[in-house]
Write a protein that holds these residues in place. Structure first.
Motif, short mmCIF file in Angstrom:
data_model
loop_
_atom_site.label_atom_id
_atom_site.label_comp_id
_atom_site.label_asym_id
_atom_site.label_seq_id
_atom_site.Cartn_x
_atom_site.Cartn_y
_atom_site.Cartn_z
N PHE A 1 84.66 3.97 71.77
CA PHE A 1 84.10 4.49 70.68
C PHE A 1 82.79 4.53 70.73
CE2 PHE A 1 82.49 4.40 66.47
CZ PHE A 1 83.22 5.83 65.81
N LEU A 2 82.12 3.42 71.12
CA LEU A 2 80.60 3.25 70.89
C LEU A 2 79.81 4.23 71.80
CD1 LEU A 2 80.44 -0.45 70.59
CD2 LEU A 2 80.24 1.11 68.86
N ALA B 1 85.55 8.99 61.76
CA ALA B 1 84.30 8.19 61.95
C ALA B 1 83.28 9.20 62.81
CB ALA B 1 84.58 6.95 62.74
N LEU B 2 83.79 9.78 63.99
CA LEU B 2 82.78 10.71 64.73
C LEU B 2 82.78 11.87 64.06
CD1 LEU B 2 84.58 10.06 68.25
CD2 LEU B 2 82.30 9.25 67.49
N ASP C 1 82.43 11.99 60.59
CA ASP C 1 81.37 11.54 59.80
C ASP C 1 82.10 12.34 58.36
OD1 ASP C 1 79.61 9.83 58.40
OD2 ASP C 1 77.89 11.46 58.74
N VAL D 1 87.22 1.69 65.90
CA VAL D 1 85.98 2.05 65.52
C VAL D 1 84.85 1.15 66.36
CG1 VAL D 1 86.53 3.69 63.72
CG2 VAL D 1 85.82 1.42 63.24
N TYR D 2 85.15 0.21 67.12
CA TYR D 2 84.36 -0.89 67.63
C TYR D 2 84.87 -1.03 68.99
CZ TYR D 2 82.11 -1.80 63.14
OH TYR D 2 81.33 -1.78 62.02
N ARG E 1 77.49 11.53 70.54
CA ARG E 1 77.28 12.25 69.12
C ARG E 1 75.70 12.08 68.62
NH1 ARG E 1 79.57 10.08 63.75
NH2 ARG E 1 77.81 8.88 64.06
N ASP E 2 75.45 10.82 68.53
CA ASP E 2 73.84 10.40 67.87
C ASP E 2 72.85 10.92 68.69
OD1 ASP E 2 75.51 9.36 65.89
OD2 ASP E 2 75.11 7.26 66.63
N LYS F 1 80.12 7.72 70.41
CA LYS F 1 79.19 7.69 68.98
C LYS F 1 77.96 7.94 69.66
CE LYS F 1 77.79 5.11 64.89
NZ LYS F 1 76.45 4.88 65.64
N ASP F 2 77.55 7.16 70.79
CA ASP F 2 76.28 7.46 71.28
C ASP F 2 75.94 8.95 71.55
OD1 ASP F 2 75.25 5.03 70.96
OD2 ASP F 2 75.62 4.33 72.75
N PRO G 1 88.76 6.68 64.52
CA PRO G 1 87.79 7.21 65.40
C PRO G 1 87.48 8.82 65.20
CG PRO G 1 89.57 6.77 66.79
CD PRO G 1 90.21 6.21 65.40
#
Length: 380
Positions: free
Chosen positions: A131-132, A182-183, A185, A126-127, A138-139, A135-136, A179
């Motif tokens: 993954f980042l 975390a994605l 949530d 998750v780092y 998604r966000d 996550k971007d 991951p």
């Protein structure tokens, strides 16, 4: 920030990768290392100029100058060492998985609650830069509504310590599970898992029989499901820790071969994408460790770099999150509750496989109303 967290590292195999990161971090001070083998302890401590040296965890935990410990010991020791450290009033970072039983996950949660100290499972997945990037997506809303998630961790464990021979694949599944959760949530709620094939060494020594375990999870308080596949031995496949996330607008798929790039689909149109390094999200003093490890010489390179590309540049991000969460007096990501759910997901999946795919509900590790940490306990 003017405070520094005084850190001790337990275990100097993979743990040695974090020594220069903590030494260079602006809010950390690496004061001691712990290794049972005195020759190895002396060689590594001398190389990095570390004065504090311990050959037992008991000795390290008794040191009042240490605020936090980073545990990198064999998997079977994670639970007892984490509990002992929390009970000794130390903040804890521990490599994955949290434990090998649901009961031990619950014991660690209780120890964290009782101590008020921070617990962070150092989940590399998750780092990673991949993954980042996802996550971007998604966000920013580019994925739209997430509809399904899929992950896999396939690895040939030849050359690793012998205790891996007796480890069920899903007991070390957090690199694939984390991951996705975390994605999404969300936490995993229930699982059905099937075992497939046979591990060659199981006939001679017993232990987990399946070459592959593959699971379907239902996510709590969600209409989402996710699929996870895990193998440790006797599968012809390049090393992969992968995740795919499928959204209504865009989807992200991991590449089939490591030297390729992942694919983002917009509708039915796919394109290869270049993944940035994300070192700019870190203090300048530790940015270099997203692309190299401690042992860069071919003969000394740690297996996490020869298999898995150094965990996707995650090591300095993990150390940074652990340190800054302590200084700021907040829970880290992942915290003790996420760690317990991610770890129990794999444990329950293996139990389901042994029961022929029976659905198993995961335990609920209840979060208190306020998660604020007490007794940050760092030295100015």
């Amino acid at each position: 920030m003017t405070q520094k967290v005084r850190i001790g590292i337990i275990g100097l195999g993979f743990g040695a990768e974090f020594i220069p990161i903590y030494q260079a971090h602006p809010h950390a001070e690496l004061v001691a290392v712990c290794q049972r083998t005195e020759d190895s302890l002396r060689r590594i401590a001398d190389h990095f100029g570390i004065a504090g040296r311990h050959t037992s965890i008991e000795s390290m935990l008794a040191d009042p100058e240490i605020d936090a410990v980073h545990i990198n010991s064999p998997i079977a020791a994670h639970a007892e060492q984490s509990i002992a450290a929390l009970n000794a009033g130390k903040h804890v970072a521990c490599t994955v998985p949290m434990a090998t039983s649901v009961e031990d996950c619950a014991r660690i949660v209780k120890a964290q609650q009782d101590s008020g100290k921070s617990y962070m499972m150092m989940e590399t997945a998750v780092y990673t830069r991949e993954f980042l990037y996802a996550k971007d997506l998604r966000d920013s809303g580019q994925l739209g509504r997430i509809q399904f998630l899929r992950g896999a961790h396939m690895q040939e464990m030849a050359g690793w310590p012998d205790y891996w021979l007796d480890l069920p694949p899903m007991h070390y599944a957090t690199h694939a599970i984390a991951p996705l959760l975390a994605l999404g949530d969300r936490e995993a709620e229930s699982v059905r898992c099937l075992g497939s094939g046979r591990v060659n060494h199981a006939a001679a020594r017993g232990g987990p029989p399946f070459a592959v375990e593959t699971a379907l999870f239902r996510l709590r308080d969600s209409d989402l499901a996710m699929e996870v596949t895990r193998s440790l031995f006797d599968i012809a496949r390049e090393y992969v820790e992968s995740f795919d996330v499928y959204g209504e607008k865009e989807s992200y798929e991991w590449q089939q071969i490591e030297r390729e790039s992942p694919v983002v689909f917009t509708g039915e149109d796919g394109r290869r994408v270049d993944i940035p390094d994300y070192a700019d999200r870190l203090p300048a003093s530790i940015r270099e460790y997203t692309t190299r490890g401690v042992y860069d010489a071919t003969e000394n390179q740690h297996l996490s770099f020869t298999q898995g590309s150094g965990h996707g540049g995650s090591h300095p991000h993990l150390a940074h999150e652990f340190v800054t969460a302590i200084v700021e007096g907040r829970a880290p990501f992942p915290d003790v509750y996420a760690a317990a759910n991610w770890t129990s997901a794999g444990i329950c999946a293996h139990e389901s496989a042994l029961r022929g795919g029976e659905e198993i509900d995961l335990p609920v590790f209840a979060r208190p109303a306020a998660d604020a940490l007490s007794g940050v306990g760092v030295h100015a």
